[in-house]
Design a protein around this motif. Structure first.
Motif, PDB file in Angstrom:
ATOM      1  N   ASP A 222       0.886  -1.177   0.000  1.00 53.16           N
ATOM      2  CA  ASP A 222       0.000   0.000   0.000  1.00 53.16           C
ATOM      3  C   ASP A 222       0.913   1.213   0.000  1.00 53.16           C
ATOM      4  O   ASP A 222       1.508   1.566   1.006  1.00 53.16           O
ATOM      5  N   THR A 223       1.042   1.836  -1.177  1.00 52.66           N
ATOM      6  CA  THR A 223       2.076   2.850  -1.382  1.00 52.66           C
ATOM      7  C   THR A 223       1.504   4.249  -1.247  1.00 52.66           C
ATOM      8  O   THR A 223       0.651   4.653  -2.029  1.00 52.66           O
TER       9      THR A 223
ATOM     10  N   TRP B 204       2.044   8.209  -1.600  1.00 51.98           N
ATOM     11  CA  TRP B 204       2.874   9.267  -2.171  1.00 51.98           C
ATOM     12  C   TRP B 204       1.988  10.274  -2.849  1.00 51.98           C
ATOM     13  O   TRP B 204       0.761  10.217  -2.708  1.00 51.98           O
ATOM     14  N   GLN B 205       2.564  11.215  -3.578  1.00 51.89           N
ATOM     15  CA  GLN B 205       1.823  12.311  -4.193  1.00 51.89           C
ATOM     16  C   GLN B 205       2.497  12.720  -5.498  1.00 51.89           C
ATOM     17  O   GLN B 205       3.679  12.443  -5.692  1.00 51.89           O
ATOM     18  N   THR B 206       1.761  13.452  -6.335  1.00 58.04           N
ATOM     19  CA  THR B 206       2.351  14.005  -7.542  1.00 58.04           C
ATOM     20  C   THR B 206       3.644  14.759  -7.188  1.00 58.04           C
ATOM     21  O   THR B 206       4.653  14.660  -7.882  1.00 58.04           O
TER      22      THR B 206
ATOM     23  N   ASP C 134      -1.772  15.940   4.006  1.00 57.92           N
ATOM     24  CA  ASP C 134      -2.487  14.770   4.525  1.00 57.92           C
ATOM     25  C   ASP C 134      -2.394  14.725   6.046  1.00 57.92           C
ATOM     26  O   ASP C 134      -1.430  15.212   6.635  1.00 57.92           O
TER      27      ASP C 134
ATOM     28  N   ARG D 287      -6.975  13.952   3.392  1.00 54.01           N
ATOM     29  CA  ARG D 287      -6.498  15.326   3.286  1.00 54.01           C
ATOM     30  C   ARG D 287      -6.971  16.175   4.457  1.00 54.01           C
ATOM     31  O   ARG D 287      -8.082  15.993   4.946  1.00 54.01           O
TER      32      ARG D 287
ATOM     33  N   ARG E  30      -7.204  13.607  -7.715  1.00 62.46           N
ATOM     34  CA  ARG E  30      -7.275  14.780  -6.880  1.00 62.46           C
ATOM     35  C   ARG E  30      -8.104  15.861  -7.504  1.00 62.46           C
ATOM     36  O   ARG E  30      -7.931  16.189  -8.662  1.00 62.46           O
TER      37      ARG E  30
HETATM   38  C1  WT7 Z   1      -2.905  12.146  -2.514  1.00 65.61           C
HETATM   39  C2  WT7 Z   1      -1.995  12.412  -3.647  1.00 65.61           C
HETATM   40  C3  WT7 Z   1       0.337   8.936  -5.472  1.00 65.61           C
HETATM   41  C4  WT7 Z   1      -0.046   8.852  -6.838  1.00 65.61           C
HETATM   42  C5  WT7 Z   1      -1.511   8.926  -7.071  1.00 65.61           C
HETATM   43  C6  WT7 Z   1      -2.198  10.081  -6.415  1.00 65.61           C
HETATM   44  C7  WT7 Z   1      -3.717  10.250  -1.428  1.00 65.61           C
HETATM   45  C8  WT7 Z   1      -2.199   8.490  -2.407  1.00 65.61           C
HETATM   46  C9  WT7 Z   1      -2.338   6.921  -0.915  1.00 65.61           C
HETATM   47  C10 WT7 Z   1      -2.283   5.762  -0.071  1.00 65.61           C
HETATM   48  C11 WT7 Z   1      -3.657   6.895   1.437  1.00 65.61           C
HETATM   49  C12 WT7 Z   1      -3.108   8.009  -0.488  1.00 65.61           C
HETATM   50  C13 WT7 Z   1      -3.157  11.206  -0.409  1.00 65.61           C
HETATM   51  C14 WT7 Z   1      -2.186  12.042  -1.201  1.00 65.61           C
HETATM   52  N1  WT7 Z   1      -3.011   8.968  -1.440  1.00 65.61           N
HETATM   53  N2  WT7 Z   1      -1.797   7.247  -2.098  1.00 65.61           N
HETATM   54  N3  WT7 Z   1      -1.584   4.668  -0.402  1.00 65.61           N
HETATM   55  N4  WT7 Z   1      -2.960   5.800   1.098  1.00 65.61           N
HETATM   56  N5  WT7 Z   1      -3.767   7.999   0.686  1.00 65.61           N
HETATM   57  O1  WT7 Z   1      -1.437  11.236  -6.504  1.00 65.61           O
HETATM   58  O2  WT7 Z   1      -3.160  12.879  -7.223  1.00 65.61           O
HETATM   59  O3  WT7 Z   1      -0.994  13.632  -6.208  1.00 65.61           O
HETATM   60  O4  WT7 Z   1      -2.766  12.510  -4.813  1.00 65.61           O
HETATM   61  O5  WT7 Z   1      -3.543  10.890  -2.691  1.00 65.61           O
HETATM   62  O6  WT7 Z   1      -4.193  11.996   0.093  1.00 65.61           O
HETATM   63  O7  WT7 Z   1      -1.939  13.313  -0.649  1.00 65.61           O
HETATM   64  P1  WT7 Z   1      -2.076  12.630  -6.243  1.00 65.61           P
END
Ligand code: WT7
Length: 647
Positions: free
Chosen positions: A410-411, A413-415, A499, A514, A525
């Motif tokens: 369960d990874t 991360w974020q953009t 987060d 968030r 997002r």
């Molecule tokens: C937001 C980032 C990461 C690439 C896809 C989304 C949420 C992402 C998880 C996880 C809980 C997660 C967070 C983060 N998020 N992965 N494994 N467990 N929450 O990228 O569009 O930049 O969104 O997605 O809230 O801040 P993104």
């Protein structure tokens, strides 16, 4: 919270690249001696001129910069292609699986190298130079990966716009980055239906603000008849055929930009998240290898779209830098039926499968019998990304897809982070369903209270990352001040993720969602402000407030409170019109699930909308509204409760 713990099995640990002891030792080194650690691991990619400096970072808001390997030079496409030719030229780099289940194609490293070189030369002929921006608006077809790598080959900066975004949204992004060239296709295909990409691109390019585009490159995909502008449009296939297959990679600095990717924030228009070349590639390739325990010869499938960062780091750059076989899927999980994902796993003998919780939940609803229709014995590792995975979905994924033998990573991360920051490693981390578990090497998360004090032990707070890592974004394209404001001003000296998270007694992280006005719809997002500004742009709308609402499949849905102009009558027809309007302004992913007519919105005396109250009403938790006495007109709340839509 689920109390189940799934220890690393002996079998997984035995074959894994990283076991518990190795994780502990490497993690310790990575945080005690980041320079040494990243200096050593920076060598995993090929440099033209090796770096001598590793890290140079300042989080001081008055002078903020992030640099990794700053005196090294490289070429990203050469790392993903050329360096594999001698050892694995005939190995499959990309398996393309079409929307139509009878369509698939294997592209070797040699073949991909030639396609990229030809298109890179074609771009050069069109006048695209190092540092120029190229917008890619393509379906999930090999030409998307070819376009990304062709840009990287000549040092151009790509910006991919997800094919589901509207002409409006596309125009805004082209305008913001000032793209010289846009690459699209006649049509996309999803679930047997065409997506009018060329028509959308034409519309975007006719937007008065879009002035920079000189050429529109069109990939012939479905063969659909499309309007043509002779002065501007060129066929991808024609220019590639005419170009030389020999294109020496352009030497770029580690800190030269690789791509810009727009993402939603809590305020304003989407931001252009800028990633650079060296650190990004080191981080994307290293996380891809260790998080998915990638071994030579594995077939790896990430179901994301290249329009999102997951597609950048874990379909294209990470896997190809590692010489992997990466599968690109054009279609959707439900077409022709709910067994599609599993049939694709069977057909291509997929070993590593990485998808989103929303897809798992949707397929879980269809029933496990669809999974049983396919032979999934090739699967070894499963992954999840995009939003918290609820323990029920995790258990179902583990039992029915992974047959209780495949670990689930369960990874989190974020953009902005460029790559995975908090995650299990298959051979090292005992799993708890719903927890992203522990930090990757070099990553030091912390939980802060509202005042910015670091909380110790088992606790809950705002998730921040204390120090930089090589994959971190470097700036907001064209707006460094916004970068500083968004990520480095809430709390001093750390990267603020936006987060919230809980940490348990084992030090495991549980992302709670968030803490800002960003919502997560099916792992995508969406800024509430963006949907609001789309709504108020409608001539009949006076005001709008948008909040997230729990949704069984999507994780969060979109709930809009709309105040109409005084002379307008609410009707179901107008509701439909507004949904269509938002789809046109942003795209289908922004469609409101609920629209509630609201003669008034709960505001403080200074005029600030109290979203906390709107969130509670949308979620049907109106018995826990908290203090409403500070509202300018507490009476509006009763009306909102009486007319709530999500009963
Ligand atoms: C937001 C980032 C990461 C690439 C896809 C989304 C949420 C992402 C998880 C996880 C809980 C997660 C967070 C983060 N998020 N992965 N494994 N467990 N929450 O990228 O569009 O930049 O969104 O997605 O809230 O801040 P993104």
């Amino acid at each position: 919270m689920s109390a189940n713990v799934y220890p690393v099995s002996e079998e997984t640990a035995k074959g894994a690249l990283i076991d518990k002891a190795k994780y502990d030792a490497m993690y310790k080194q990575s945080v005690e001696d980041p320079e040494g650690f990243w200096g050593e691991h920076g060598k995993r990619i090929d440099w033209i001129k090796p770096f001598t400096k590793v890290k140079n970072v300042s989080y001081d808001p008055h002078n903020l910069y992030i640099k990794w390997y700053e005196d090294g030079t490289l070429n990203v496409s050469a790392n993903c292609l050329d360096r594999h030719l001698a050892t694995r030229g005939d190995q499959t780099a990309i398996i393309f699986e079409g929307d139509d289940p009878s369509v698939s194609e294997h592209i070797t490293y040699k073949d991909l190298h030639e396609r990229v070189s030809r298109f890179a030369n074609a771009l050069k002929t069109m006048g695209v130079n190092k540092g120029d921006r190229v917008v890619i608006y393509l379906p999930m077809i090999p030409a998307a990966a070819v376009s990304m790598l062709a840009c990287a080959r000549i040092g151009a900066i790509h910006s991919i716009v997800f094919g589901g975004f509207s002409p409006e949204a596309l125009a805004g992004r082209i305008e913001d980055c000032g793209a010289k060239v846009v690459i699209t296709a006649d049509e996309g295909l999803r679930g047997g239906r065409g997506v009018a990409l060329k028509r959308n691109a034409d519309e975007a390019l006719s937007h008065p603000g879009v002035k920079s585009v000189e050429k529109l490159v069109v990939v012939k995909h479905t063969g659909k008849d499309i309007p043509w502008n002779d002065a501007r449009d060129v066929w991808y296939q024609d220019i590639c055929d005419a170009a030389s297959p020999d294109c020496p990679p352009t030497e770029v600095n580690a800190e030269d930009p690789l791509f810009v990717l727009y993402t939603s924030g809590s305020t304003g228009k989407p931001k252009g998240v800028l990633h650079t070349s060296g650190g990004y590639l080191v981080y994307a390739s290293m996380t891809h290898q260790y998080v998915f325990d990638y071994h030579d010869g594995d077939v790896y499938w990430c179901t994301a779209d290249v329009g999102w960062v997951t597609g950048h780091s874990y379909i294209v750059y990470g896997p190809l830098a590692n010489g992997a076989t990466t599968l690109m899927f054009e279609g959707v999980p439900s077409y022709p039926d709910a067994s599609r994902f599993w049939k694709v796993c069977e057909k291509h003998k997929v070993n590593i499968f990485y998808t989103a919780p929303t897809a798992i939940r949707a397929l879980m609803r269809e029933g496990a019998e669809w999974v049983e229709k396919a032979d999934l014995s090739s699967l070894r590792i499963l992954g999840s990304v995009g939003e918290p995975i609820n323990p029920e979905a995790w258990e179902w994924y583990h039992e029915h897809v992974g047959k209780r033998k495949c670990p689930i990573v369960d990874t989190w991360w974020q953009t902005e982070t460029g790559g995975i920051l908090i995650t299990p490693l298959p051979g090292a981390t005992d799993l708890k369903p719903g927890s992203a578990t522990l930090p990757f090497f070099g990553v030091e998360p912390a939980l802060l209270d509202h005042e910015g004090n670091e909380l110790e032990g088992a606790t809950e707070g705002s998730l921040v990352i204390k120090y930089s890592w090589p994959g971190q974004m470097r700036t907001v394209y064209g707006d460094h001040e916004r970068f500083i404001q968004t990520y480095f001003s809430t709390f001093a000296g750390v990267y603020t993720t936006g987060d919230g998270a809980r940490r348990d007694e084992d030090g495991y992280y549980w992302i709670t969602g968030r803490v800002d006005d960003v919502i997560n719809v099916s792992g995508h997002r969406m800024g509430t402000a963006e949907v609001e500004s789309a709504l108020v742009a409608h001539p009949k709308v006076a005001e709008a407030a948008v909040v997230g609402v729990p949704h069984d499949i999507k994780g969060q849905g979109i709930y809009a409170y709309v105040t109409l102009n005084a002379d307008e009558e609410p009707s179901d027809e107008l509701r439909g019109e507004l949904v269509k309007w938002v789809r046109k302004e942003i795209g289908p992913i922004a469609s409101p699930d609920y629209i509630q007519w609201s003669p008034g919105l709960p505001k403080t005396r200074s005029g600030k909308i109290m979203r906390r109250i709107l969130r509670k009403i949308a979620a049907n938790e109106y018995d826990q509204l908290g203090d409403t006495s500070t509202l300018a007109d507490p009476g509006v709340v009763d009306d909102l409760i009486d007319n709530r839509q999500n009963r």
